[in-house]
Design a protein around this motif. Sequence first.
Motif, PDB file in Angstrom:
ATOM      1  N   ARG A 116       0.858  -1.182   0.000  1.00 40.21           N
ATOM      2  CA  ARG A 116       0.000   0.000   0.000  1.00 40.21           C
ATOM      3  C   ARG A 116       0.894   1.232   0.000  1.00 40.21           C
ATOM      4  NH1 ARG A 116      -5.539   1.366   3.473  1.00 40.21           N
ATOM      5  NH2 ARG A 116      -6.317   2.775   1.850  1.00 40.21           N
ATOM      6  N   GLY A 117       0.429   2.307  -0.621  1.00 38.20           N
ATOM      7  CA  GLY A 117       1.266   3.479  -0.771  1.00 38.20           C
ATOM      8  C   GLY A 117       2.469   3.150  -1.639  1.00 38.20           C
ATOM      9  N   ASP A 146       4.779   4.176   7.346  1.00 41.33           N
ATOM     10  CA  ASP A 146       4.216   5.500   7.124  1.00 41.33           C
ATOM     11  C   ASP A 146       2.740   5.463   7.518  1.00 41.33           C
ATOM     12  OD1 ASP A 146       2.972   4.142   5.062  1.00 41.33           O
ATOM     13  OD2 ASP A 146       3.699   5.455   3.467  1.00 41.33           O
ATOM     14  N   ALA A 147       1.958   6.398   6.993  1.00 38.93           N
ATOM     15  CA  ALA A 147       0.552   6.484   7.395  1.00 38.93           C
ATOM     16  C   ALA A 147      -0.267   5.273   6.986  1.00 38.93           C
ATOM     17  CB  ALA A 147      -0.067   7.754   6.802  1.00 38.93           C
ATOM     18  N   SER A 148       0.256   4.437   6.084  1.00 37.18           N
ATOM     19  CA  SER A 148      -0.481   3.241   5.650  1.00 37.18           C
ATOM     20  C   SER A 148      -0.296   2.062   6.600  1.00 37.18           C
ATOM     21  CB  SER A 148      -0.023   2.835   4.239  1.00 37.18           C
ATOM     22  OG  SER A 148       1.305   2.319   4.271  1.00 37.18           O
ATOM     23  N   ARG A 149       0.617   2.178   7.549  1.00 34.59           N
ATOM     24  CA  ARG A 149       1.016   1.021   8.359  1.00 34.59           C
ATOM     25  C   ARG A 149      -0.150   0.395   9.122  1.00 34.59           C
ATOM     26  NH1 ARG A 149       5.886  -1.197  10.650  1.00 34.59           N
ATOM     27  NH2 ARG A 149       5.196  -3.132  11.620  1.00 34.59           N
ATOM     28  N   GLU A 171      -1.427  -3.439   8.835  1.00 31.97           N
ATOM     29  CA  GLU A 171      -1.403  -4.336   9.989  1.00 31.97           C
ATOM     30  C   GLU A 171      -2.773  -4.974  10.209  1.00 31.97           C
ATOM     31  OE1 GLU A 171       1.089  -5.534  11.745  1.00 31.97           O
ATOM     32  OE2 GLU A 171       2.366  -4.435  10.361  1.00 31.97           O
ATOM     33  N   ASP A 172      -3.838  -4.196  10.019  1.00 34.59           N
ATOM     34  CA  ASP A 172      -5.183  -4.765  10.124  1.00 34.59           C
ATOM     35  C   ASP A 172      -5.387  -5.847   9.068  1.00 34.59           C
ATOM     36  OD1 ASP A 172      -5.769  -3.065  12.222  1.00 34.59           O
ATOM     37  OD2 ASP A 172      -6.837  -1.607  10.978  1.00 34.59           O
ATOM     38  N   GLU A 222       8.340  -6.287   7.036  1.00 33.24           N
ATOM     39  CA  GLU A 222       7.953  -5.129   7.830  1.00 33.24           C
ATOM     40  C   GLU A 222       8.897  -4.983   9.021  1.00 33.24           C
ATOM     41  OE1 GLU A 222       4.163  -5.602   9.726  1.00 33.24           O
ATOM     42  OE2 GLU A 222       4.484  -7.719  10.129  1.00 33.24           O
ATOM     43  N   ALA A 223       8.948  -3.772   9.542  1.00 27.90           N
ATOM     44  CA  ALA A 223       9.738  -3.527  10.739  1.00 27.90           C
ATOM     45  C   ALA A 223       9.029  -4.117  11.947  1.00 27.90           C
ATOM     46  CB  ALA A 223       9.936  -2.026  10.929  1.00 27.90           C
TER      47      ALA A 223
END
Length: 347
Positions: A215-216, A266-269, A273-274, A290-291
């Motif tokens: 995403r993003g 970023d704002a998509s995280r 995650e959901d 992912e981190a």
Amino acid sequence: MTTNWRPQTQMGRELAEAPEVVATQLAGNKDAIAKLADDLRANPPKFVVTCGRGSSDHATLYAKYLIESQLGIPVVSAAPSIVSIYNRSIASKDALFIAVSQSGKSPDLVKNAEAARDAGARTVALVNVVGSPLAETVDHVIPLMAGPETSVAATKSYIATLSAIAQIVGAWTQDDAFNKGLGNLPQSLRAALEKDWLGALETIAKSNGLYVIGRGPAFAIAQEAALKFKETSSLHAEAFSAAEVKHGPMALVTPTFPMLVFSQQDASRDSVEDFLAEMRAKTDNLFAAEAGYADVKGHLPVVEDIHPLLAPITMIQTFYTLAESVALARGCNPDAPPHLSKVTETH
């Protein structure tokens, strides 16, 4: 975790050159990008048009997310055939037109650049061959500086394109944190080569297909990753945004269906995650780059000390090491996929 991966093919040797390519870019393109950025700040375009095919088109999606999120300027992808086949000019006065091509030889990209220039757009080419017809057509040439790339699968040239796009946006926005991250990008790419994703190798290599999700800015590299699976491993892979895959595509997901997910911080995280939480209840073969979450099944380690908007560049670097390994495990030659050639000239 240090990987056991070492280059086994020309593709592998070329992707390992990416950190040095980006270091060369940062030094060699500084003046050309500064000149372009000065022009863009003095006379901001009303919109941006991108033009490319294959891996180059996936790189322009990365440009879309960076430019729209950081500058608020709309970015659209040109359909090259409108100019080259349908002979219709596009109203692009006061636009910034960005063409991306490794060879700079495709006649349709050259025609689109010519049409955009004639319509009053500022034209930019990101090319690996600076003496190419495309480079000779535009106002600004930003060399990719990837050097020779003989494997059919583009790797270091794709990373070089993402890097060049990021350098343009960094110079344009003058964002200190972003530009600091760019300065460290060669080191981050070297670190990415040491990340171990081979835990996903056996499952993906034995599969009949998979989804690649982002995403993003990570959606751009999801598209590239899906293409690379098709191209190098004869493995059907489809790329989706994490926001879109839960519609019709979910009908194919079974408890053994593989998914590869890219997630930057970023704002998509939160939304990704959901999505991951929901997918872990549907399939046992979920792999997430992912981190954090190192103890979760299917975790793929990433470079964490990096600007979120640059993280996808390092993730695709590590992905390429996995792609080479999957190809070999499936008995494929990633340097010479069937029916493909290095330069494709479309009209």
